[in-house]
Scaffold this active site. Structure first.
Site, PDB file in Angstrom:
ATOM      1  N   GLU A  40       6.918  11.446 -16.228  1.00  0.00           N
ATOM      2  CA  GLU A  40       5.558  11.008 -16.309  1.00  0.00           C
ATOM      3  C   GLU A  40       5.111  10.441 -14.937  1.00  0.00           C
ATOM      4  O   GLU A  40       5.560   9.372 -14.549  1.00  0.00           O
ATOM      5  CB  GLU A  40       5.389   9.668 -17.327  1.00  0.00           C
ATOM      6  CG  GLU A  40       5.962  10.056 -18.694  1.00  0.00           C
ATOM      7  CD  GLU A  40       4.695  10.962 -19.463  1.00  0.00           C
ATOM      8  OE1 GLU A  40       3.702  10.945 -18.806  1.00  0.00           O
ATOM      9  OE2 GLU A  40       5.197  11.247 -20.583  1.00  0.00           O
TER      10      GLU A  40
ATOM     11  N   CYS B  95      -1.691   4.522 -14.477  1.00  0.00           N
ATOM     12  CA  CYS B  95      -1.417   6.000 -14.102  1.00  0.00           C
ATOM     13  C   CYS B  95      -2.886   6.713 -14.631  1.00  0.00           C
ATOM     14  O   CYS B  95      -3.093   7.485 -14.332  1.00  0.00           O
ATOM     15  CB  CYS B  95      -0.327   6.366 -14.847  1.00  0.00           C
ATOM     16  SG  CYS B  95       0.007   6.126 -16.428  1.00  0.00           S
TER      17      CYS B  95
HETATM   18  P1  NAD Z   1       8.256   4.630  -7.713  1.00  0.00           P
HETATM   19  O1  NAD Z   1       8.240   6.154  -7.859  1.00  0.00           O
HETATM   20  O2  NAD Z   1       7.875   4.303  -6.361  1.00  0.00           O
HETATM   21  O3  NAD Z   1       9.269   3.955  -8.506  1.00  0.00           O
HETATM   22  C1  NAD Z   1       9.409   4.290  -9.890  1.00  0.00           C
HETATM   23  C2  NAD Z   1      10.968   4.143 -10.229  1.00  0.00           C
HETATM   24  O4  NAD Z   1      11.693   4.814  -9.630  1.00  0.00           O
HETATM   25  C3  NAD Z   1      11.412   2.637  -9.715  1.00  0.00           C
HETATM   26  O5  NAD Z   1      12.051   1.895 -10.642  1.00  0.00           O
HETATM   27  C4  NAD Z   1      12.200   2.961  -8.386  1.00  0.00           C
HETATM   28  O6  NAD Z   1      13.159   1.950  -8.103  1.00  0.00           O
HETATM   29  C5  NAD Z   1      12.919   4.316  -8.978  1.00  0.00           C
HETATM   30  N1  NAD Z   1      13.241   5.245  -7.781  1.00  0.00           N
HETATM   31  C6  NAD Z   1      12.765   5.099  -6.503  1.00  0.00           C
HETATM   32  N2  NAD Z   1      13.482   5.982  -5.768  1.00  0.00           N
HETATM   33  C7  NAD Z   1      14.458   6.796  -6.371  1.00  0.00           C
HETATM   34  C8  NAD Z   1      14.870   7.804  -6.691  1.00  0.00           C
HETATM   35  N3  NAD Z   1      15.292   8.472  -5.330  1.00  0.00           N
HETATM   36  N4  NAD Z   1      15.901   8.181  -7.699  1.00  0.00           N
HETATM   37  C9  NAD Z   1      15.680   7.713  -8.901  1.00  0.00           C
HETATM   38  N5  NAD Z   1      14.664   6.620  -9.004  1.00  0.00           N
HETATM   39  C10 NAD Z   1      14.062   6.393  -8.049  1.00  0.00           C
HETATM   40  O7  NAD Z   1       6.693   4.655  -8.531  1.00  0.00           O
HETATM   41  P2  NAD Z   1       6.104   3.016  -8.448  1.00  0.00           P
HETATM   42  O8  NAD Z   1       5.292   3.069  -7.284  1.00  0.00           O
HETATM   43  O9  NAD Z   1       6.870   2.076  -9.188  1.00  0.00           O
HETATM   44  O10 NAD Z   1       5.013   3.441  -9.658  1.00  0.00           O
HETATM   45  C11 NAD Z   1       3.759   3.807  -9.448  1.00  0.00           C
HETATM   46  C12 NAD Z   1       3.513   5.292  -9.890  1.00  0.00           C
HETATM   47  O11 NAD Z   1       3.997   5.520 -11.101  1.00  0.00           O
HETATM   48  C13 NAD Z   1       2.244   5.868  -9.729  1.00  0.00           C
HETATM   49  O12 NAD Z   1       1.899   7.233  -9.108  1.00  0.00           O
HETATM   50  C14 NAD Z   1       1.702   6.006 -11.117  1.00  0.00           C
HETATM   51  O13 NAD Z   1       0.693   6.959 -11.372  1.00  0.00           O
HETATM   52  C15 NAD Z   1       3.032   6.294 -11.882  1.00  0.00           C
HETATM   53  N6  NAD Z   1       2.871   5.982 -13.269  1.00  0.00           N
HETATM   54  C16 NAD Z   1       2.871   6.954 -14.035  1.00  0.00           C
HETATM   55  C17 NAD Z   1       2.766   6.801 -15.464  1.00  0.00           C
HETATM   56  C18 NAD Z   1       2.856   7.781 -16.593  1.00  0.00           C
HETATM   57  O14 NAD Z   1       2.993   7.481 -17.782  1.00  0.00           O
HETATM   58  N7  NAD Z   1       2.330   9.045 -15.978  1.00  0.00           N
HETATM   59  C19 NAD Z   1       2.726   5.342 -15.942  1.00  0.00           C
HETATM   60  C20 NAD Z   1       2.821   4.362 -14.995  1.00  0.00           C
HETATM   61  C21 NAD Z   1       3.141   4.801 -13.540  1.00  0.00           C
END
Ligand code: NAD
Length: 537
Positions: free
Chosen positions: A259, A293
């Site tokens: 997602e 999102c």
């Molecule tokens: P992010 O990718 O920076 O972080 C998401 C999670 O991934 C965090 O818990 C982070 O610690 C973890 N993470 C970071 N590096 C990782 C790695 N190498 N391996 C595994 N996990 C890792 O995203 P964010 O800044 O927290 O959130 C914003 C993004 O999320 C936006 O792009 C938004 O559109 C998206 N989002 C999507 C949905 C959906 O349902 N489609 C919902 C909410 C947010």
């Protein structure tokens, strides 16, 4: 003592921002609306992550044999807890994310309660064994069975600290799985509290609290969870990190649901009700300060109504009150992370330098208090500008002019993302026609695209760079299952099905059977029938 250590290892500037070091042992937690320091959360190592997964596996073994009644009972208790504690949850969410009190209630508590309600009512229906036709196997019955996968990893972002946790917990528990959550480092303080309280409810209900566990940390902790012995991964976050998780899942060949981000189109046709469309666009652009999102990241307005739409939107946005809900009622709050604040500022400045016209807002606000960005409107944005292609994830409305339906669809589909979408027209047939051509996982007619989330029977998810797999609804629930195909006896006929040794006439007979059943026209079928009695080998 811990605090003193943390300050040494993690530099916290006067603005409350920090750069996470790769070897961090603790996460400092800050209220972005006030810069108040909330506390610290210990970072889990890869060994801690593996140990949590082992505990979850043990808990899941007992949980998988519970009845649907027992699972519903636990969900009812968790729902009651959510309703009873809603004010406390809202305050905690507010402090960790800087969002408004109303958004905490409407965006975190309400959808979560609705998901509990839907699951309690419908979960069993979609998890019971499902008979399907056995086709030509007349002597057999066929069915699909929905077995738990085992331990689900949920790696989640910071925009809805409570809802992002409970959302995957509900289907995981209903389908007999355990879950290990990796909350975002930016909201670790509230996430730890929420997960602890869910565990307490589970324990009070007489079940093993290890069914739900949290591992805290930065990217490396998420990466360790993705590489651990979990059986499936739900990743909600950025495309960049989603790619890394897909790579990790490929090593062990386990299923993933992605997602990811969005750049949703919000199309306002020339025959739309402008007042209705403007108010929906405000919801799409400024709910949760645009950190959604499914935010309406591109407002595509037809030439004939563009100026009126812009005037009305600007009139309303200029009236917005911004600040911390702790000081009174506000319309928009803070930006959860200082990094995101920089992303928004850079995107807006970049757009202006590329020729976009600033209608209102456009800069940081309340600098002495916290991390805020003014509710902003940019007009005369063109599809080629970077801001029209990349996710902003902030309180920024982009107005793009379109000529007609075909032009609107072309621009809407011209980005790498495909999460949700909206179409506004008083002619519902026209709106449906446009929506059906949009490359998106979700579409809303005469509504902001995010409302699809409130219909929990629907699925939630995207296409293209917005990800794959689905949350919510029947398909989201079943995405946490091993969908097992079973062929079973219809009658007690215990006759061997003799394939071997292969007989001389077998080929001819089966060739006849195929023509008889699938042949085109009576003549071919008749020939097939005759072959069944052919004596020649
Ligand atoms: P992010 O990718 O920076 O972080 C998401 C999670 O991934 C965090 O818990 C982070 O610690 C973890 N993470 C970071 N590096 C990782 C790695 N190498 N391996 C595994 N996990 C890792 O995203 P964010 O800044 O927290 O959130 C914003 C993004 O999320 C936006 O792009 C938004 O559109 C998206 N989002 C999507 C949905 C959906 O349902 N489609 C919902 C909410 C947010």
């Amino acid at each position: 003592m811990i605090k003193a250590k943390i300050r040494m290892s993690i530099p916290i500037s006067t603005e409350g921002r920090f750069s996470p070091p790769t070897q961090a042992t603790h996460i400092p937690c800050v209220d972005p609306a006030t810069r108040e320091q909330l506390g610290v959360i210990r970072v889990d190592s890869a060994e801690d992550v593996d140990a949590a997964v082992v505990r979850a596996k043990v808990a899941q073994k007992a949980w998988q044999s519970t009845s649907f009644d027992e699972r519903r009972d636990l969900l009812r208790r968790l729902l009651a807890h959510t309703v009873d504690q809603k004010d406390e949850i809202c305050i905690t969410v507010q402090r960790d994310s800087g969002k408004t009190r109303e958004n905490a209630l409407m965006g975190e508590i309400w959808p979560t309660c609705e998901k509990f309600r839907w699951m309690i009512k419908n979960g069993e229906k979609y998890l019971r064994p499902e008979p399907v036709s056995s086709g030509l196997l007349l002597h057999k019955k066929a069915r699909l069975e929905y077995h738990p996968l085992g331990v689900i990893a949920a790696i989640i972002p910071w925009n809805y600290p409570f809802q992002n946790i409970v959302n995957p917990v509900i289907p995981a528990l209903m389908s007999g799985n355990a879950i290990v959550l990796k909350p975002s480092e930016w909201v670790a303080w509230s996430s730890a509290k929420f997960i602890d309280s869910l565990r307490e409810v589970i324990e009070a209900a007489g079940h093993d609290p290890d069914l739900i566990q949290a591992v805290h940390g930065y990217g490396p902790t998420g990466a360790a969870l993705a590489r651990s012995a979990v059986d499936s991964i739900l990743f909600i976050g950025s495309v960049r990190n989603g790619r890394r998780v897909i790579e990790a899942s490929a090593e062990r060949v386990i299923p993933v649901v992605m997602e990811l981000g969005g750049k949703d189109a919000f199309i306002v046709c020339d025959d739309a009700d402008i007042e209705q469309a403007v108010h929906a666009s405000l919801a799409g652009c400024y709910i949760n300060c645009g950190q959604n999102c499914v935010a309406s990241e591109r407002i595509l307005v037809y030439d004939g109504i563009y100026d009126r739409f812009e005037r009305r939107a600007a009139e309303l946005v200029r009236e917005f009150r911004q600040g911390s809900s702790r000081e009174g009622v506000v319309d928009v709050g803070a930006i959860v992370t200082p990094l995101q604040l920089e992303v928004i500022e850079k995107a807006v400045n970049g757009a202006i330098s590329e020729g976009a016209r600033l209608v209102t807002g456009g800069k940081r606000a309340l600098r002495d208090k916290g991390d805020y960005f003014e509710p902003t409107i940019l007009a005369d944005v063109t599809p080629e500008m970077e801001i029209a292609r990349e996710e902003v994830f902030g309180p920024v409305m982009l107005l793009i002019r379109v000529r007609d339906d075909a032009h609107a669809v072309e621009i809407a589909n011209g980005v790498s993302y495909g999460l949700s979408s909206s179409v506004f027209s008083k002619d519902r047939g026209r709106a449906r026609g446009i929506a059906s051509k949009l490359e998106a996982g979700m579409s809303a007619i005469n509504e902001f695209g995010g409302v699809t989330y409130m219909a929990q029977g629907l699925t939630f998810g995207g296409v293209k760079a917005s990800g794959f797999g689905r949350m919510n609804g029947r398909d989201g629930l079943r995405s946490m299952c091993n969908i097992k195909a079973v062929v079973d006896d219809r009658f007690p006929i215990n006759q061997p099905n003799r394939i071997f040794p292969v007989g001389k006439k077998d080929y001819g007979v089966f060739s006849g059977v195929i023509e008889l059943i699938y042949g085109k026209g009576l003549a071919q079928r008749w020939r097939g029938f005759l072959k069944l009695f052919d004596r020649k080998p």
